[in-house]
Motif scaffolding. Sequence first.
Motif, short mmCIF file in Angstrom:
data_model
loop_
_atom_site.label_atom_id
_atom_site.label_comp_id
_atom_site.label_asym_id
_atom_site.label_seq_id
_atom_site.Cartn_x
_atom_site.Cartn_y
_atom_site.Cartn_z
N ARG A 56 0.56 -1.20 0.16
CA ARG A 56 -0.03 0.58 -0.51
C ARG A 56 0.79 1.19 -0.12
O ARG A 56 0.48 2.24 -0.44
N SER A 57 2.04 1.24 0.81
CA SER A 57 2.39 2.22 0.78
C SER A 57 3.88 2.91 -0.97
O SER A 57 4.62 3.61 -0.77
N ARG A 58 3.72 1.79 -1.50
CA ARG A 58 4.24 2.28 -2.59
C ARG A 58 3.11 2.14 -3.51
O ARG A 58 3.79 2.42 -4.87
N CYS A 59 1.77 2.65 -2.98
CA CYS A 59 0.57 2.64 -4.04
C CYS A 59 0.29 3.96 -4.43
O CYS A 59 0.03 4.63 -2.80
N LEU A 60 -0.26 4.76 -5.10
CA LEU A 60 -1.19 5.82 -5.08
C LEU A 60 -2.01 5.19 -4.99
O LEU A 60 -3.31 5.03 -5.89
N PRO A 61 -3.49 5.76 -3.84
CA PRO A 61 -4.44 4.68 -3.18
C PRO A 61 -5.44 6.36 -3.94
O PRO A 61 -5.52 7.13 -4.81
N LEU A 62 -6.24 5.46 -4.88
CA LEU A 62 -7.39 6.05 -5.65
C LEU A 62 -8.58 5.25 -5.86
O LEU A 62 -8.95 4.58 -5.81
N LYS A 63 -10.07 5.76 -4.62
CA LYS A 63 -11.00 5.42 -3.51
C LYS A 63 -11.92 5.79 -4.71
O LYS A 63 -12.05 6.96 -5.07
N LEU A 64 -12.73 4.77 -5.47
CA LEU A 64 -14.23 4.62 -5.68
C LEU A 64 -15.23 3.95 -5.14
O LEU A 64 -15.24 3.31 -3.73
N ALA A 65 -16.10 4.77 -5.16
CA ALA A 65 -17.11 4.56 -3.90
C ALA A 65 -18.40 4.09 -5.39
O ALA A 65 -18.03 4.05 -6.20
N PRO A 66 -19.29 3.21 -4.27
CA PRO A 66 -20.16 3.05 -5.10
C PRO A 66 -21.09 3.49 -5.64
O PRO A 66 -21.34 4.64 -6.14
N LEU A 67 -21.85 3.28 -7.01
CA LEU A 67 -22.70 3.36 -8.05
C LEU A 67 -23.81 4.47 -6.96
O LEU A 67 -24.13 3.67 -5.93
N ASP A 68 -23.88 5.49 -7.59
CA ASP A 68 -25.41 6.00 -7.19
C ASP A 68 -26.40 4.77 -7.94
O ASP A 68 -26.15 4.54 -9.31
N THR A 69 -27.35 4.87 -7.45
CA THR A 69 -28.86 4.73 -8.25
C THR A 69 -28.70 4.69 -9.71
O THR A 69 -28.91 4.16 -10.44
N ASP A 70 -28.59 5.99 -10.21
CA ASP A 70 -28.46 6.36 -11.12
C ASP A 70 -27.68 5.42 -12.18
O ASP A 70 -27.93 5.46 -13.80
N ALA A 79 -31.66 -0.93 -4.93
CA ALA A 79 -31.75 -0.97 -3.36
C ALA A 79 -31.12 -2.18 -2.66
O ALA A 79 -29.11 -2.07 -2.12
N ALA A 80 -30.93 -3.47 -3.16
CA ALA A 80 -29.75 -4.23 -2.12
C ALA A 80 -29.06 -4.66 -3.12
O ALA A 80 -27.52 -4.84 -2.68
N ALA A 81 -28.60 -3.60 -4.08
CA ALA A 81 -27.02 -4.83 -4.92
C ALA A 81 -26.08 -3.42 -4.17
O ALA A 81 -24.50 -4.08 -4.72
N LYS A 82 -26.78 -1.93 -3.46
CA LYS A 82 -25.59 -1.30 -2.87
C LYS A 82 -25.02 -0.58 -3.51
O LYS A 82 -23.14 -0.45 -3.26
N GLY A 83 -24.92 -0.66 -5.27
CA GLY A 83 -24.13 0.16 -5.77
C GLY A 83 -23.09 -0.32 -6.40
O GLY A 83 -22.22 -0.10 -7.37
N SER A 84 -23.38 -1.76 -6.45
CA SER A 84 -22.11 -2.84 -7.40
C SER A 84 -23.47 -3.71 -8.02
O SER A 84 -24.28 -3.90 -8.22
N VAL A 85 -22.63 -3.30 -9.31
CA VAL A 85 -23.09 -4.25 -10.97
C VAL A 85 -23.09 -5.89 -10.48
O VAL A 85 -24.20 -6.27 -11.21
N SER A 86 -21.70 -6.52 -9.80
CA SER A 86 -21.86 -7.59 -9.77
C SER A 86 -23.05 -8.21 -8.83
O SER A 86 -24.11 -9.36 -9.32
N GLU A 87 -23.35 -7.08 -8.02
CA GLU A 87 -24.17 -7.93 -6.99
C GLU A 87 -25.72 -7.83 -7.79
O GLU A 87 -26.82 -8.64 -8.03
#
Length: 341
Positions: free
Chosen positions: A185-199, A222-230
């Motif tokens: 982790r310390s050798r990487c630049l973090p890029l955080k992605l948030a769950p997708l909104d409903t739209d 609602a149940a998928a919580k922003g995840s396409v795979s879910e």
Amino acid sequence: MSEGRPGLLEGAVAPSENTHLFGHEQAERFLAQSYRSGKGHHAILIEGPEGIGKATLAFRFANHVLSNPDPSAAPDMLASPDPSSMVSRQIASGASHNLLHLARPVDEKSGRLKSAITVDEVRRAGKFFSQTSGTGNWRIVVIDPADDLNRNAANAILKILEEPPKRAMFLVLSHAPGKLLPTIRSRCLPLKLAPLDTDALAKAMRSLGLDISGEGGEAVLAAAKGSVSEALKLVNYGGADIIAAYDEVMAQEGPAARKAMHKLADALSAKDSDTIFGFFVSYLGDSLVERARAAAVSGDLRGADRLARISSEIGERLTIAQAYNLDRKQTILTILGELKQ
């Protein structure tokens, strides 16, 4: 599409082939502008929940870099890959000499994915860099996800990250970055992605040919919580039915509860049920965590502690069952019985 590809969900598009990405415009802009500046980091940790587009973003950015080898002349925003371009065709087919995708390999005997990314896979990265060292091109390694690296593989990747080759780039994906080696982790630049909104999630599902609308669609979103795979597991794998069956188990008592428990256990232990079983385990864990949090917020610390302990015990039981290949149905019945108590 998913047909014939181990690990790819039914109805999904492989990230290396996917020309659509929704909900991550800010991350796309950051990557494009960072690359164009010529000061981009050699290793980027793209982190966030599973199924929100991390791998698609990684391949999209890799396509951008390989299509624009001179950073100063590159566009300041990622464009949708052109499927007809040579770079896109090579990436989609896995034939690019400038991109290496490290993921769990397929077991030749079972045809299923192995449980981890091994050190043998990481050695492919060393060979990849040595074979392309004189080309002058960018060389990109996508680790998908780094959570699957076993200890030896993680240490081998760390050595490369510590002394990266010239014009080398690592796109490190993680669903749970806290579980990675701190040194990685310390050798990487973090890029955080948030769950997708409903739209964005609805648009992503429509791009896969699934129109999520109406009351049932809203429940899925609602149940998928922003995840396409879910969402795909809910729609194409009967996830919504599994949740309903679990709710029935928890609502019933006596013989009716035992009948519902056996019905759910049969569904989760049937042939080729690995995907829906994983979905249920994840759902169950999230459900217990949410109940524990709600109990703590309401002041019921004893209840919160009990739920947290149950969640931990269930996790340990499932780990042991998987390690020793114990009967899945009996394991599920035992867990459901404990939850009922």
